[in-house]
Design a protein around this motif. Sequence first.
Motif, PDB file in Angstrom:
ATOM      1  N   HIS A  91       0.755  -0.967   0.134  1.00  0.00           N
ATOM      2  CA  HIS A  91      -0.098  -0.092  -0.291  1.00  0.00           C
ATOM      3  C   HIS A  91       0.920   1.157  -0.229  1.00  0.00           C
ATOM      4  O   HIS A  91       2.005   1.362   0.685  1.00  0.00           O
ATOM      5  CB  HIS A  91      -0.792  -0.093   1.260  1.00  0.00           C
ATOM      6  N   LEU A  93       1.895   5.127   0.573  1.00  0.00           N
ATOM      7  CA  LEU A  93       1.521   6.134   1.696  1.00  0.00           C
ATOM      8  C   LEU A  93       2.200   7.540   1.018  1.00  0.00           C
ATOM      9  O   LEU A  93       3.391   7.874   0.823  1.00  0.00           O
ATOM     10  CB  LEU A  93       2.469   5.690   2.685  1.00  0.00           C
ATOM     11  N   TYR A 157      -0.587  -2.723   6.920  1.00  0.00           N
ATOM     12  CA  TYR A 157      -1.728  -1.966   6.523  1.00  0.00           C
ATOM     13  C   TYR A 157      -2.834  -2.461   7.444  1.00  0.00           C
ATOM     14  O   TYR A 157      -3.510  -1.596   7.986  1.00  0.00           O
ATOM     15  CB  TYR A 157      -1.832  -2.025   5.022  1.00  0.00           C
ATOM     16  N   ARG A 161      -4.757   0.298   9.849  1.00  0.00           N
ATOM     17  CA  ARG A 161      -6.107   0.710   9.509  1.00  0.00           C
ATOM     18  C   ARG A 161      -7.124   0.025  10.545  1.00  0.00           C
ATOM     19  O   ARG A 161      -8.111   0.662  10.645  1.00  0.00           O
ATOM     20  CB  ARG A 161      -6.551   0.200   7.911  1.00  0.00           C
ATOM     21  N   HIS A 164     -10.949   0.138   9.795  1.00  0.00           N
ATOM     22  CA  HIS A 164     -11.244   0.657   8.499  1.00  0.00           C
ATOM     23  C   HIS A 164     -10.624   0.284   7.302  1.00  0.00           C
ATOM     24  O   HIS A 164     -10.541   0.949   6.077  1.00  0.00           O
ATOM     25  CB  HIS A 164     -10.730   2.051   8.888  1.00  0.00           C
ATOM     26  N   THR A 165     -10.410  -1.127   7.293  1.00  0.00           N
ATOM     27  CA  THR A 165      -9.820  -1.895   6.031  1.00  0.00           C
ATOM     28  C   THR A 165     -10.924  -2.014   5.170  1.00  0.00           C
ATOM     29  O   THR A 165     -10.547  -2.412   3.833  1.00  0.00           O
ATOM     30  CB  THR A 165      -9.083  -3.061   6.597  1.00  0.00           C
ATOM     31  N   HIS A 220     -10.044   4.257   2.017  1.00  0.00           N
ATOM     32  CA  HIS A 220     -10.095   5.723   2.505  1.00  0.00           C
ATOM     33  C   HIS A 220     -10.148   6.806   1.197  1.00  0.00           C
ATOM     34  O   HIS A 220      -9.871   6.528   0.098  1.00  0.00           O
ATOM     35  CB  HIS A 220      -8.905   5.915   3.092  1.00  0.00           C
ATOM     36  N   TYR A 252       0.083  15.252   3.344  1.00  0.00           N
ATOM     37  CA  TYR A 252      -0.912  14.606   4.068  1.00  0.00           C
ATOM     38  C   TYR A 252      -0.315  14.085   5.442  1.00  0.00           C
ATOM     39  O   TYR A 252       0.894  13.486   5.698  1.00  0.00           O
ATOM     40  CB  TYR A 252      -1.245  13.285   2.860  1.00  0.00           C
ATOM     41  N   ARG A 254      -2.838  12.245   7.858  1.00  0.00           N
ATOM     42  CA  ARG A 254      -3.722  11.025   8.224  1.00  0.00           C
ATOM     43  C   ARG A 254      -4.644  10.635   7.217  1.00  0.00           C
ATOM     44  O   ARG A 254      -5.194  11.424   6.241  1.00  0.00           O
ATOM     45  CB  ARG A 254      -4.533  11.641   9.460  1.00  0.00           C
ATOM     46  N   TYR A 255      -5.202   9.314   7.512  1.00  0.00           N
ATOM     47  CA  TYR A 255      -6.183   8.780   6.409  1.00  0.00           C
ATOM     48  C   TYR A 255      -7.536   9.724   6.362  1.00  0.00           C
ATOM     49  O   TYR A 255      -7.848   9.983   7.851  1.00  0.00           O
ATOM     50  CB  TYR A 255      -6.528   7.354   6.619  1.00  0.00           C
ATOM     51  N   GLU A 257     -11.288   9.270   6.323  1.00  0.00           N
ATOM     52  CA  GLU A 257     -12.419   8.214   6.283  1.00  0.00           C
ATOM     53  C   GLU A 257     -13.646   8.384   5.513  1.00  0.00           C
ATOM     54  O   GLU A 257     -13.991   9.763   5.419  1.00  0.00           O
ATOM     55  CB  GLU A 257     -12.745   7.581   7.630  1.00  0.00           C
ATOM     56  N   VAL A 290      -6.096  16.482   8.687  1.00  0.00           N
ATOM     57  CA  VAL A 290      -5.877  15.380   7.983  1.00  0.00           C
ATOM     58  C   VAL A 290      -4.800  15.806   6.635  1.00  0.00           C
ATOM     59  O   VAL A 290      -3.920  14.838   6.153  1.00  0.00           O
ATOM     60  CB  VAL A 290      -7.024  14.565   7.410  1.00  0.00           C
TER      61      VAL A 290
END
Length: 300
Positions: A91, A93, A157, A161, A164-165, A220, A252, A254-255, A257, A290
Amino acid sequence: MSVPIDALSVSPGLPELCSPAELGEYTHLRHSVTILIKDWRAAGRDTFVLGVRRPVGRETGGYDSRLLAQVIRQCGLFVAHAAYGVPTGHHTLLHTLNITVEPGLRADEGGEFEAVVTVARKPGSAMRLTMGFHIRRDGADICLADTEFGWISPAAYRRVRGQHTSADWGRWPVPVPVAPRLVGRASPDDVLLADGGGGRWWRLRNAVSNPLLFDHPVDHVPGLVLLEAAQQAAYAAVHPESFELTDVGIRYTRYVEFGEPCWIEAVTRPAVPAGRSAIDVTGHQGGRAVFRARLTGLRA
């Protein structure tokens, strides 16, 4: 955890042949209509040249920030996987992205776009790739950019997460868009901002019908969606004045949602050179920042 680049099978060259399936895998795209890379070659150690093209009639927008950002994204991912052996199952980033566009760049909606992109790896952390991009069209510079990104394994990951995956793709409520002219767009389908209750606040709206921003289900909000939202907020902040974006830098943190509101704030900066505007844009979710972006451009 991130994987050090020195631990990968580093081969700073590009494959002579690449199937459409491999090209989609390298660019993380499922819709072939959105894949812009047409050819590639190594131009020296850590330097690569890629041709990009969007034929007439592809409904993915004109010469605008979305298209240029997608060119940068695709070329960076392709080089990371094809040249440096970053596993395609890991994944990405995205940490930073900076873009400078030549003023006056224009084209009709659905018009042809063809350019040459030189990608050069820059010195940086062993845990990340730092790349510079030089985009030329018809022998003229149209865009300079740089980005820094890393990657983590699927297992890491999942730990990061947690719950939240996965996301119920496209089934979240999407608020009513603001007027397209407010954010520099022509169609409500392209608007990423909803009314935020006044002032310089808006709510992010994630309508997944635009394949240039939402190619496939993810868990996300993609980084390029947040970049586009920041740019739309900048247009809204200076409205009714006209504004031609020339520089954007985003970090960036934070993720973001899909299942909870993300608020976008734009603040116009004072004391900029005559004829220019500068706007700071911040995204907040759950009371935390974020992303942070600074955008500058020309007043029309």
